[in-house]
Design a protein around this motif. Structure first.
Motif, PDB file in Angstrom:
ATOM      1  N   LYS A 187      38.778  80.207  42.233  1.00  0.00           N
ATOM      2  CA  LYS A 187      38.828  80.274  40.777  1.00  0.00           C
ATOM      3  C   LYS A 187      39.182  78.927  40.161  1.00  0.00           C
ATOM      4  O   LYS A 187      38.865  78.629  39.021  1.00  0.00           O
ATOM      5  CB  LYS A 187      39.904  81.291  40.339  1.00  0.00           C
ATOM      6  N   SER A 188      39.897  78.115  40.933  1.00  0.00           N
ATOM      7  CA  SER A 188      40.374  76.862  40.370  1.00  0.00           C
ATOM      8  C   SER A 188      40.060  75.725  41.326  1.00  0.00           C
ATOM      9  O   SER A 188      40.441  75.765  42.490  1.00  0.00           O
ATOM     10  CB  SER A 188      41.890  76.964  40.129  1.00  0.00           C
ATOM     11  N   LEU A 189      39.349  74.722  40.823  1.00  0.00           N
ATOM     12  CA  LEU A 189      38.959  73.591  41.659  1.00  0.00           C
ATOM     13  C   LEU A 189      39.141  72.308  40.871  1.00  0.00           C
ATOM     14  O   LEU A 189      38.521  72.117  39.826  1.00  0.00           O
ATOM     15  CB  LEU A 189      37.489  73.736  42.091  1.00  0.00           C
ATOM     16  N   ARG A 190      39.992  71.419  41.384  1.00  0.00           N
ATOM     17  CA  ARG A 190      40.196  70.141  40.697  1.00  0.00           C
ATOM     18  C   ARG A 190      39.936  69.018  41.680  1.00  0.00           C
ATOM     19  O   ARG A 190      40.640  68.867  42.670  1.00  0.00           O
ATOM     20  CB  ARG A 190      41.615  70.053  40.155  1.00  0.00           C
ATOM     21  N   LEU A 191      38.928  68.218  41.340  1.00  0.00           N
ATOM     22  CA  LEU A 191      38.450  67.188  42.244  1.00  0.00           C
ATOM     23  C   LEU A 191      39.116  65.856  41.936  1.00  0.00           C
ATOM     24  O   LEU A 191      39.625  65.639  40.836  1.00  0.00           O
ATOM     25  CB  LEU A 191      36.937  67.042  42.068  1.00  0.00           C
ATOM     26  N   ASN A 192      39.016  64.953  42.907  1.00  0.00           N
ATOM     27  CA  ASN A 192      39.538  63.610  42.639  1.00  0.00           C
ATOM     28  C   ASN A 192      38.400  62.687  42.237  1.00  0.00           C
ATOM     29  O   ASN A 192      37.224  63.078  42.200  1.00  0.00           O
ATOM     30  CB  ASN A 192      40.333  63.080  43.828  1.00  0.00           C
ATOM     31  N   ARG A 193      38.752  61.467  41.957  1.00  0.00           N
ATOM     32  CA  ARG A 193      37.762  60.600  41.338  1.00  0.00           C
ATOM     33  C   ARG A 193      36.644  60.178  42.274  1.00  0.00           C
ATOM     34  O   ARG A 193      35.671  59.592  41.848  1.00  0.00           O
ATOM     35  CB  ARG A 193      38.433  59.369  40.752  1.00  0.00           C
ATOM     36  N   SER A 194      36.785  60.495  43.555  1.00  0.00           N
ATOM     37  CA  SER A 194      35.744  60.055  44.466  1.00  0.00           C
ATOM     38  C   SER A 194      34.527  60.982  44.469  1.00  0.00           C
ATOM     39  O   SER A 194      33.544  60.698  45.141  1.00  0.00           O
ATOM     40  CB  SER A 194      36.304  59.965  45.891  1.00  0.00           C
ATOM     41  N   VAL A 195      34.603  62.071  43.719  1.00  0.00           N
ATOM     42  CA  VAL A 195      33.473  63.004  43.716  1.00  0.00           C
ATOM     43  C   VAL A 195      32.543  62.650  42.562  1.00  0.00           C
ATOM     44  O   VAL A 195      32.917  62.802  41.400  1.00  0.00           O
ATOM     45  CB  VAL A 195      33.957  64.470  43.558  1.00  0.00           C
ATOM     46  N   PRO A 196      31.357  62.150  42.875  1.00  0.00           N
ATOM     47  CA  PRO A 196      30.474  61.686  41.802  1.00  0.00           C
ATOM     48  C   PRO A 196      29.721  62.826  41.124  1.00  0.00           C
ATOM     49  O   PRO A 196      29.814  63.980  41.531  1.00  0.00           O
ATOM     50  CB  PRO A 196      29.511  60.753  42.543  1.00  0.00           C
ATOM     51  N   LEU A 197      28.967  62.446  40.139  1.00  0.00           N
ATOM     52  CA  LEU A 197      28.314  63.431  39.278  1.00  0.00           C
ATOM     53  C   LEU A 197      27.366  64.350  40.039  1.00  0.00           C
ATOM     54  O   LEU A 197      27.355  65.568  39.839  1.00  0.00           O
ATOM     55  CB  LEU A 197      27.549  62.674  38.175  1.00  0.00           C
ATOM     56  N   ASP A 198      26.572  63.775  40.932  1.00  0.00           N
ATOM     57  CA  ASP A 198      25.599  64.629  41.613  1.00  0.00           C
ATOM     58  C   ASP A 198      26.295  65.639  42.523  1.00  0.00           C
ATOM     59  O   ASP A 198      25.901  66.807  42.596  1.00  0.00           O
ATOM     60  CB  ASP A 198      24.600  63.772  42.413  1.00  0.00           C
ATOM     61  N   ALA A 199      27.362  65.202  43.191  1.00  0.00           N
ATOM     62  CA  ALA A 199      28.106  66.139  44.035  1.00  0.00           C
ATOM     63  C   ALA A 199      28.773  67.207  43.173  1.00  0.00           C
ATOM     64  O   ALA A 199      28.819  68.383  43.541  1.00  0.00           O
ATOM     65  CB  ALA A 199      29.158  65.386  44.863  1.00  0.00           C
ATOM     66  N   LEU A 200      29.286  66.789  42.025  1.00  0.00           N
ATOM     67  CA  LEU A 200      29.906  67.750  41.105  1.00  0.00           C
ATOM     68  C   LEU A 200      28.930  68.854  40.764  1.00  0.00           C
ATOM     69  O   LEU A 200      29.250  70.050  40.792  1.00  0.00           O
ATOM     70  CB  LEU A 200      30.362  67.022  39.833  1.00  0.00           C
ATOM     71  N   GLN A 201      27.696  68.448  40.465  1.00  0.00           N
ATOM     72  CA  GLN A 201      26.693  69.435  40.094  1.00  0.00           C
ATOM     73  C   GLN A 201      26.462  70.422  41.219  1.00  0.00           C
ATOM     74  O   GLN A 201      26.437  71.640  41.014  1.00  0.00           O
ATOM     75  CB  GLN A 201      25.395  68.702  39.700  1.00  0.00           C
ATOM     76  N   ARG A 202      26.318  69.902  42.430  1.00  0.00           N
ATOM     77  CA  ARG A 202      26.045  70.805  43.558  1.00  0.00           C
ATOM     78  C   ARG A 202      27.214  71.750  43.796  1.00  0.00           C
ATOM     79  O   ARG A 202      27.036  72.925  44.074  1.00  0.00           O
ATOM     80  CB  ARG A 202      25.755  69.995  44.815  1.00  0.00           C
ATOM     81  N   ILE A 203      28.421  71.209  43.676  1.00  0.00           N
ATOM     82  CA  ILE A 203      29.605  72.027  43.952  1.00  0.00           C
ATOM     83  C   ILE A 203      29.762  73.123  42.913  1.00  0.00           C
ATOM     84  O   ILE A 203      29.981  74.291  43.240  1.00  0.00           O
ATOM     85  CB  ILE A 203      30.867  71.131  43.988  1.00  0.00           C
ATOM     86  N   VAL A 204      29.651  72.743  41.653  1.00  0.00           N
ATOM     87  CA  VAL A 204      29.833  73.751  40.607  1.00  0.00           C
ATOM     88  C   VAL A 204      28.720  74.805  40.672  1.00  0.00           C
ATOM     89  O   VAL A 204      28.938  75.983  40.372  1.00  0.00           O
ATOM     90  CB  VAL A 204      29.882  73.080  39.210  1.00  0.00           C
ATOM     91  N   ALA A 205      27.546  74.366  41.098  1.00  0.00           N
ATOM     92  CA  ALA A 205      26.445  75.318  41.230  1.00  0.00           C
ATOM     93  C   ALA A 205      26.784  76.412  42.238  1.00  0.00           C
ATOM     94  O   ALA A 205      26.336  77.554  42.102  1.00  0.00           O
ATOM     95  CB  ALA A 205      25.170  74.590  41.652  1.00  0.00           C
ATOM     96  N   ARG A 206      27.610  76.062  43.215  1.00  0.00           N
ATOM     97  CA  ARG A 206      27.974  77.045  44.215  1.00  0.00           C
ATOM     98  C   ARG A 206      29.152  77.903  43.790  1.00  0.00           C
ATOM     99  O   ARG A 206      29.533  78.828  44.496  1.00  0.00           O
ATOM    100  CB  ARG A 206      28.351  76.342  45.517  1.00  0.00           C
ATOM    101  N   ALA A 207      29.746  77.567  42.685  1.00  0.00           N
ATOM    102  CA  ALA A 207      30.942  78.322  42.270  1.00  0.00           C
ATOM    103  C   ALA A 207      30.869  78.672  40.794  1.00  0.00           C
ATOM    104  O   ALA A 207      31.712  78.233  40.006  1.00  0.00           O
ATOM    105  CB  ALA A 207      32.200  77.514  42.571  1.00  0.00           C
ATOM    106  N   PRO A 208      29.897  79.464  40.404  1.00  0.00           N
ATOM    107  CA  PRO A 208      29.773  79.805  38.989  1.00  0.00           C
ATOM    108  C   PRO A 208      30.907  80.690  38.498  1.00  0.00           C
ATOM    109  O   PRO A 208      31.057  80.883  37.292  1.00  0.00           O
ATOM    110  CB  PRO A 208      28.427  80.551  38.926  1.00  0.00           C
ATOM    111  N   GLN A 209      31.721  81.179  39.449  1.00  0.00           N
ATOM    112  CA  GLN A 209      32.818  82.055  39.046  1.00  0.00           C
ATOM    113  C   GLN A 209      34.083  81.275  38.672  1.00  0.00           C
ATOM    114  O   GLN A 209      35.112  81.842  38.335  1.00  0.00           O
ATOM    115  CB  GLN A 209      33.146  83.042  40.184  1.00  0.00           C
ATOM    116  N   LEU A 210      34.010  79.968  38.736  1.00  0.00           N
ATOM    117  CA  LEU A 210      35.190  79.145  38.459  1.00  0.00           C
ATOM    118  C   LEU A 210      35.789  79.421  37.082  1.00  0.00           C
ATOM    119  O   LEU A 210      35.078  79.635  36.106  1.00  0.00           O
ATOM    120  CB  LEU A 210      34.828  77.660  38.513  1.00  0.00           C
ATOM    121  N   VAL A 211      37.109  79.401  37.057  1.00  0.00           N
ATOM    122  CA  VAL A 211      37.830  79.572  35.799  1.00  0.00           C
ATOM    123  C   VAL A 211      38.448  78.249  35.358  1.00  0.00           C
ATOM    124  O   VAL A 211      38.585  77.960  34.178  1.00  0.00           O
ATOM    125  CB  VAL A 211      38.930  80.652  35.984  1.00  0.00           C
ATOM    126  N   ASP A 212      38.783  77.415  36.355  1.00  0.00           N
ATOM    127  CA  ASP A 212      39.464  76.166  36.041  1.00  0.00           C
ATOM    128  C   ASP A 212      38.791  75.037  36.803  1.00  0.00           C
ATOM    129  O   ASP A 212      38.720  75.058  38.028  1.00  0.00           O
ATOM    130  CB  ASP A 212      40.952  76.294  36.439  1.00  0.00           C
TER     131      ASP A 212
END
Lengths: 571, 330
Positions: A209-234
């Motif tokens: 439900k909650s995922l907070r990344l550090n600055r080393s995660v770039p935009l394209d990776a962010l997109q892929r990760i969030v795509a796998r977790a549409p249920q995220l709340v935070d």
């Protein structure tokens, strides 16, 4: 006294969660004390040196969740020298020895070694949740142990810790069988992580439900990760910097559009302002927004963004938003309850905030109850207006960057302004003062701040009377921290019994002498009175008339602690 | 419990206010003007013979007011924020009045070497005049952040270890009060490293988030790069460049530069790099070499492709007045 069998009382007690209520229950009578202690699962210890772990385990055999706080609050501002204490290892060791079924550990301002994390990961098979706030000394090796060994891990939440990043593959240490993650926050880590590993971890964590990344995660990776977790709340975005491929950006916007549940957004440790538009789809639903680390976003972009956030309840932002921007917040965020405005350190002419911004907020956001406000100036008139508009303040912390600045309009101290705040806000529990202040403000605080539990004072006051007003008047005071004020021995020693009703007292760069501290320590054996003497060699006994640089005293049942460094003298 | 104290209301209202603090707010201009000098010495050094920076020399960059704050980078100003330091002085004085043993002998309490994880710059010269520029840390973020940059490597290893001695060479030789403003050191370090990162990232995409252009200086063995997006006006650019290239002009600090009094209205970098004769120029989109400062800042950043700090003698045609000067010296 008991009309019900124990089981019934136990069942009733299950509904009592807060530790304060539980504490109250245990004082009613002996059998309630007994029942309560056997059923208590969550314990909060505000000062890790107030009690020994053994005693804790003895009293609460059903302990499952422990919260510990270590260093005094002023350690956040580098006022506590290195090595002072707050080591968690002895606690974990004792809990392991006592075979406690520990499931949750929350630590704040403690020293956490890799060794302790390793022991933690092995000693408690049911361990589910680790929350570390402002801790230090551990490295990613310790995190690797947690990831590898805690088979039932649900929460790993690292907030603002100083972590040595060994650039190992700690994320890879989560076994494939780990599918239970609900919350993962590693925003404070400075090193690179393997985004592929992270993606797979997210993919196999359906409860995340909650995922907070550090600055080393770039935009394209962010997109892929969030795509796998549409249920995220935070969501905590690491880096949102322009990607040369425009399709990635478009993809991100589409992905964000699919996230119907995100209500909390933070991070942006690196951000290109233009990229913020990718976040627009989720802004209308946000209740919590933290942009306080997003350096370099111009005020105009912040304003554009805020206009979409009508449901915001919590906002952490930089002062680059300016007074005008705060006006926009006031017009838009009618549900706002908590506001923090941090000073920006940026090169450039970012608009800073003044009293005008705060007044605007107070007019537009009647539900505001928690405030942390760094500003360049404040006026009595503004504070009086704010007090009138927002009588519901629970936490009011004002930090004027020039710590002793008077009201610029009248050249008066800010006594009246803060006086209005304490008089109007009857539920005020926490207060931090700044600006030019005389003893009068403390008179007001003593008179009106009946619920006050924590008070932070810096560069204020004129005489011992100030401190005495507070000690006499604030019956519920628990933590008092004072720096650079002319309070001395009389103030310290007039009511020594008071300190046993409080958690702790910090005084640095005041007028208190060694002799007075000795007297206090002698009169109150259940207080630890610690003096930090960083300039003297360890074996040099200080003169009684010498002023004390830093003093920290706290009530304790554990006696003098054995892990104090050389510069700490417990009297 | 002890009996509550009686509140002496009357006594309080008769109490006089702390005098010095109330005079703090309006005093700055006169006091600090003299001290807003640009210095090119080694960081931390205090070269006494400095021409005062009259606001005029900034006319190169258009409409610059005499904004003292930004130029304070290298200056060890005692009391630029008088309110703060005076209040501290007043408090120490007060404590004397209360008859406590007047061992002001720990004035370094504020700057105790081992405790002052955040203190930047040299320890105060006079223990009683505690110079504080924490206010300026917001107004002069360049040097503040740079100072924090300096301290960051130390702080990462040993967050609480003293840094005072190591900071004797920090470029911002202002003293700051430890722990004020009350910002968590984690946050301070993170923001500082944000700025470092912005400056380090070499391959920025022009026109999007950063705008790196090469800067060459005649006679320097290597070039530098600056991100024009991190500045918002000519003033900032000039001070940054001055900082960057100061190491190449040290030898010329003492050269018979132009005395401060004569009409230094010439718009040339020379006025900033005291005693040297350089002109700041740039190559625009069309390939022409232009004098920096003619056009509005935004237009400049849009069209600037590279910068060159040119020797005055070569600046013929670009800065006619500079030519006059060199002519007059021949």
């Amino acid at each position: 006294m008991n009309y019900f069998p124990d089981e019934v009382i136990e069942h009733i007690f299950e509904y009592v969660g807060s530790h304060r209520d539980r504490n109250a229950l245990s004082l009613v009578c002996r059998s309630w004390y007994r029942i309560e202690r056997c059923t208590r699962e969550k314990v909060f210890i505000g000062n890790c040196y107030s009690i020994t772990p053994e005693r804790l385990i003895q009293r609460f055999p059903s302990l499952k969740s422990l919260t510990l706080k270590g260093k005094p609050h002023f350690a956040d501002f580098s006022l506590v020298p290195h090595g002072w204490g707050g080591f968690v290892y002895p606690w974990i060791e004792a809990l392991a020895k006592g075979k406690v079924g520990l499931e949750e550990l929350r630590l704040k301002r403690m020293v956490v070694s890799d060794e302790s994390l390793e022991l933690l990961s092995r000693a408690f098979p049911n361990f589910k949740s680790l929350v570390l706030v402002s801790c230090e000394e551990f490295t990613t090796d310790g995190l690797a142990a947690i990831a590898a060994n805690c088979k039932r891990l649900r929460e790993l939440d690292l907030q603002e810790n100083e972590v040595d990043d060994h650039k190992g593959q700690w994320l890879s240490c989560f076994p494939d069988s780990c599918t239970s993650l609900v919350s993962l926050n590693f925003a404070c880590l400075k090193g690179e992580i393997n985004t592929g590993v992270l993606e797979r971890l997210v993919a196999r964590s359906p409860n995340l439900k909650s995922l907070r990344l550090n600055r080393s995660v770039p935009l394209d990776a962010l997109q892929r990760i969030v795509a796998r977790a549409p249920q995220l709340v935070d969501l905590g975005v690491g880096s949102l910097v322009h990607d040369p491929a425009m399709e990635t950006f478009a993809k991100l916007m589409t992905t964000m559009n699919k996230c119907k549940s995100i209500t909390s957004l933070s991070g942006f440790l690196e951000v290109t302002p233009r990229c913020l538009t990718a976040m627009y789809p989720i802004l209308p639903k946000l209740t919590s927004l933290n942009l306080s680390y997003a350096a370099g976003i111009p005020g105009s972009d912040l304003i554009k963004l805020i206009r979409h956030c009508k449901k915001l309840q919590r906002l952490w932002i930089m002062d680059s938003i300016g007074d005008k921007g705060l006006g926009v917040v006031a017009n838009t965020c009618k549900e706002l309850q908590e506001l923090r405005v941090f000073p920006s350190d940026n090169i450039g002419q970012h608009a800073a905030v003044t009293e005008k911004g705060l007044v605007a907020i107070s007019m537009g956001c009647p539900k505001l109850h928690s405030l942390l406000y760094f500003c360049h100036q404040m006026t009595n008139a503004a504070l009086i207006t704010v007090a009138k508009n927002c009588p519901n303040f629970i936490r009011f912390r004002l930090a004027i960057l020039d710590a002793t600045k008077p009201d610029p309009d009248t050249n008066q101290p800010l006594d009246e302004g803060f006086g209005a705040i304490v008089q109007s806000c009857r539920r005020l529990r926490r207060l931090s003062l700044s600006g030019q202040l005389t003893d009068k403000v403390f008179l007001y605080i003593g008179m009106y701040a009946e619920q006050l539990e924590m008070l932070s004072i810096a560069f204020a006051g004129e005489s011992d009377k100030g401190m005495l007003y507070v000690l006499n008047g604030c019956k519920k005071l628990r933590k008092l921290e004072i720096r650079d004020c002319p309070f001395g021995n009389t103030a310290l020693l007039t009511d020594v019994g008071k300190y046993e009703t409080m958690r702790s007292l910090w005084m640095s760069s005041c007028e208190v002498t060694v002799g007075a501290c000795k007297v206090l320590a002698m009169k109150m054996p259940r207080l630890n009175v610690e003096i930090f003497n960083e300039n003297e060699p360890a074996d040099c006994e200080p003169d009684d008339v010498q002023k004390v640089e830093k003093m920290y005293l706290y009530r304790t049942l554990a006696g003098k602690r054995k892990d104090a460094p050389e510069y700490v003298w417990t009297l | 419990m002890s009996t509550p104290l009686e509140h002496d209301y009357i006594g309080l209202t008769e109490k006089k206010k702390i005098p010095s603090s109330s005079s703090s707010s309006s005093s700055e201009d006169g006091k600090t003007f003299k001290e807003t000098e640009l210095r090119l010495g080694l960081p931390g050094s205090e070269s006494p013979e400095r021409k005062p920076l009259s606001g005029v020399s900034l006319s190169l960059f258009g409409n610059l007011n005499n904004n003292n704050n930004v130029m304070n980078h290298h200056v060890h100003v005692a009391g630029a924020k008088r309110g703060f330091s005076d209040a501290i002085d007043a408090k120490w004085a007060f404590s004397d009045a209360h008859g406590s043993d007047s061992d002001l002998g720990k004035p370094s309490a504020l700057f105790s070497p081992r405790g002052a994880g955040n203190v930047v710059g040299k320890p105060p010269l006079d223990p009683k005049t505690i110079s504080t520029q924490q206010g300026n840390s917001i107004n002069t973020p360049a040097s503040a952040s740079q100072a924090i940059k300096e301290s960051k490597p130390l702080q990462e290893k040993n967050p609480q270890l003293p840094a005072t001695n190591e900071h004797a060479s920090a470029p911002a030789s202002k003293a700051q009060v430890v722990g004020w403003p009350p910002i968590r050191s984690f946050r301070k370090n993170t923001m500082a490293s944000n700025l470092t990162k912005n400056n380090d990232e070499a391959e920025g995409k022009p026109g999007f988030g950063c705008l790196y252009v090469k800067v060459s200086m005649d006679g320097a063995p290597y070039l530098r790069k600056v991100d024009l997006k991190t500045y918002s006006n000519y003033k900032e650019l000039s001070s940054a460049l001055e900082k960057m290239f100061s190491c190449f002009t040290i030898g010329q600090c003492n050269s018979p530069g132009l005395p401060g009094k004569d009409g230094l209205s010439e718009s040339s970098l020379r006025d900033l790099l005291h005693g040297s004769e350089y002109v700041l120029t740039y190559e625009d989109k069309d390939g022409d070499w232009m004098l920096v400062g003619d056009v509005p800042w935004e237009m400049f950043t849009d069209s600037c492709r590279r910068l060159r700090i040119m020797k005055g003698s070569e600046a013929i045609g670009l800065a006619p007045r500079a030519v006059e000067k060199s002519k007059s010296q021949n």
